[in-house]
Write an enzyme that holds these catalytic residues in place. Structure first.
Site, short mmCIF file in Angstrom:
data_model
loop_
_atom_site.label_atom_id
_atom_site.label_comp_id
_atom_site.label_asym_id
_atom_site.label_seq_id
_atom_site.Cartn_x
_atom_site.Cartn_y
_atom_site.Cartn_z
N GLY A 29 7.03 -10.47 -36.81
CA GLY A 29 6.25 -11.80 -36.48
C GLY A 29 4.74 -11.53 -36.21
O GLY A 29 4.21 -10.66 -36.83
N CYS A 61 8.34 -3.85 -36.65
CA CYS A 61 6.77 -4.05 -36.85
C CYS A 61 6.29 -4.78 -35.62
O CYS A 61 6.04 -4.14 -34.66
CB CYS A 61 6.73 -5.05 -38.09
SG CYS A 61 5.49 -5.24 -38.73
N ILE A 116 4.81 -5.34 -44.01
CA ILE A 116 3.99 -6.70 -43.95
C ILE A 116 2.92 -6.59 -42.82
O ILE A 116 3.23 -6.70 -41.64
CB ILE A 116 4.75 -7.60 -43.92
CG1 ILE A 116 6.18 -7.78 -44.83
CG2 ILE A 116 4.20 -9.07 -44.00
CD1 ILE A 116 7.22 -8.84 -44.82
N HIS A 152 10.16 -3.65 -42.42
CA HIS A 152 11.22 -4.64 -42.02
C HIS A 152 12.48 -4.31 -42.56
O HIS A 152 12.68 -4.93 -43.68
CB HIS A 152 10.60 -5.80 -42.61
CG HIS A 152 9.73 -6.52 -41.69
ND1 HIS A 152 9.85 -7.54 -40.65
CD2 HIS A 152 8.26 -6.35 -41.81
CE1 HIS A 152 8.70 -7.84 -40.21
NE2 HIS A 152 7.76 -7.25 -40.58
N GLU A 154 15.28 -5.66 -42.19
CA GLU A 154 16.19 -6.69 -42.21
C GLU A 154 15.68 -7.64 -43.77
O GLU A 154 16.39 -8.14 -44.30
CB GLU A 154 16.05 -7.66 -41.33
CG GLU A 154 14.84 -8.76 -41.33
CD GLU A 154 13.49 -7.97 -40.80
OE1 GLU A 154 13.39 -6.50 -40.47
OE2 GLU A 154 12.62 -8.56 -40.69
N1 GLN Z 1 0.21 -8.02 -37.61
C1 GLN Z 1 1.38 -8.43 -36.92
C2 GLN Z 1 1.12 -8.18 -35.40
O1 GLN Z 1 0.12 -7.44 -35.14
C3 GLN Z 1 2.91 -7.75 -37.02
C4 GLN Z 1 3.38 -8.19 -38.63
C5 GLN Z 1 4.63 -8.14 -38.60
O2 GLN Z 1 5.45 -8.08 -37.74
N2 GLN Z 1 5.10 -8.05 -40.01
O3 GLN Z 1 1.87 -8.52 -34.38
#
Ligand code: GLN
Length: 171
Positions: A29, A61, A116, A152, A154
Site C-alpha cells: 500500500g 512492499c 509495484i 507482492h 499475494e
Molecule cells: N511505494 C509504496 C511506499 O513507499 C510501496 C508500494 C507498495 O506497497 N506496492 O510505501
C-alpha cells in the site's frame, strides 16, 4: 491467500486486535498512510511490543518499509524490527506491475515476483538471511521470525512465500 491456505485470520486495526495472534502481515500500500494510521491508533508501540513478545511478522512492499531499520527516499519513521536499509519507490510505477521470475531459497523451482512501485533493499545486516535476490538486490529476507518481501506474493497464484511465513509463525 490465507483463506486458500485454510488459516484463521483477522484484520488488525487497533492494538487489542493483536491479542492471541501468532503473527501479523503488514501489507503493501502506501507506507506513509500506514504510519499515520499506526500512530493514530497506537499500533506503532503495540507492534513493537508484539515483536518483543515473539510475534511473527511478514511485511510485503510497504510492509517491508515499515519493518526496516532505516528508510531512505525520503527518510521516514519505521518499526526498526528488521536489520535492513531500504529505499522507497525504487522501481515500477504505482499502477503497473513489474513481473519477474527468479530463484529463491524456498525451493528448487523459480518464483513469480510482482513488483509495484517497490522499494529496493540497499543493505542487509549480519543477522539477515537473504532468501531471494533479483536484479542484484535482496528481495526476500528473513531475520528470526520476521520475513519481508519487496514484491507482492499475494498477487501471484503461488502460496510458497505465505506457506513459509506460516511455518515461521507456528515455530
Ligand atoms: N511505494 C509504496 C511506499 O513507499 C510501496 C508500494 C507498495 O506497497 N506496492 O510505501
Amino acid at each position: 491467500m490465507l483463506d486458500r491456505l485454510g488459516v484463521a485470520h483477522r484484520y488488525v486495526r487497533r492494538p487489542g486486535d493483536l491479542d492471541g495472534l501468532a503473527g501479523i502481515i503488514l501489507p503493501g500500500g502506501e507506507s506513509t498512510t500506514h504510519l499515520k494510521v499506526m500512530t493514530e491508533e497506537g499500533l506503532f508501540g503495540a507492534l513493537q511490543q508484539f515483536a518483543a513478545n515473539g510475534g511473527a511478522f511478514f511485511g510485503t512492499c510497504a510492509g517491508a518499509i515499515l519493518l526496516a531499520r532505516e528508510v531512505h527516499g525520503p527518510a521516514q519513521a519505521s518499526l526498526g524490527l528488521l536489520d535492513i536499509s531500504i529505499r522507497r519507490n525504487a522501481y515500477g510505477r504505482q499502477l503497473a506491475s513489474d513481473v519477474h521470475t527468479g530463484a529463491t531459497k524456498l525451493r528448487p523451482e523459480p518464483l513469480e515476483m510482482v513488483f509495484i512501485r517497490a522499494p529496493i533493499i540497499e543493505s542487509v545486516g549480519e543477522g539477515i538471511e537473504v532468501l531471494a535476490e533479483e536484479g542484484g538486490h535482496a528481495v526476500l529476507v528473513r531475520q528470526g521470525r520476521i520475513l519481508a518481501a519487496t514484491f507482492h506474493p499475494e498477487l501471484s497464484d503461488d502460496p510458497a512465500v505465505h506457506e513459509h511465513f506460516l511455518k515461521l509463525a507456528a515455530q
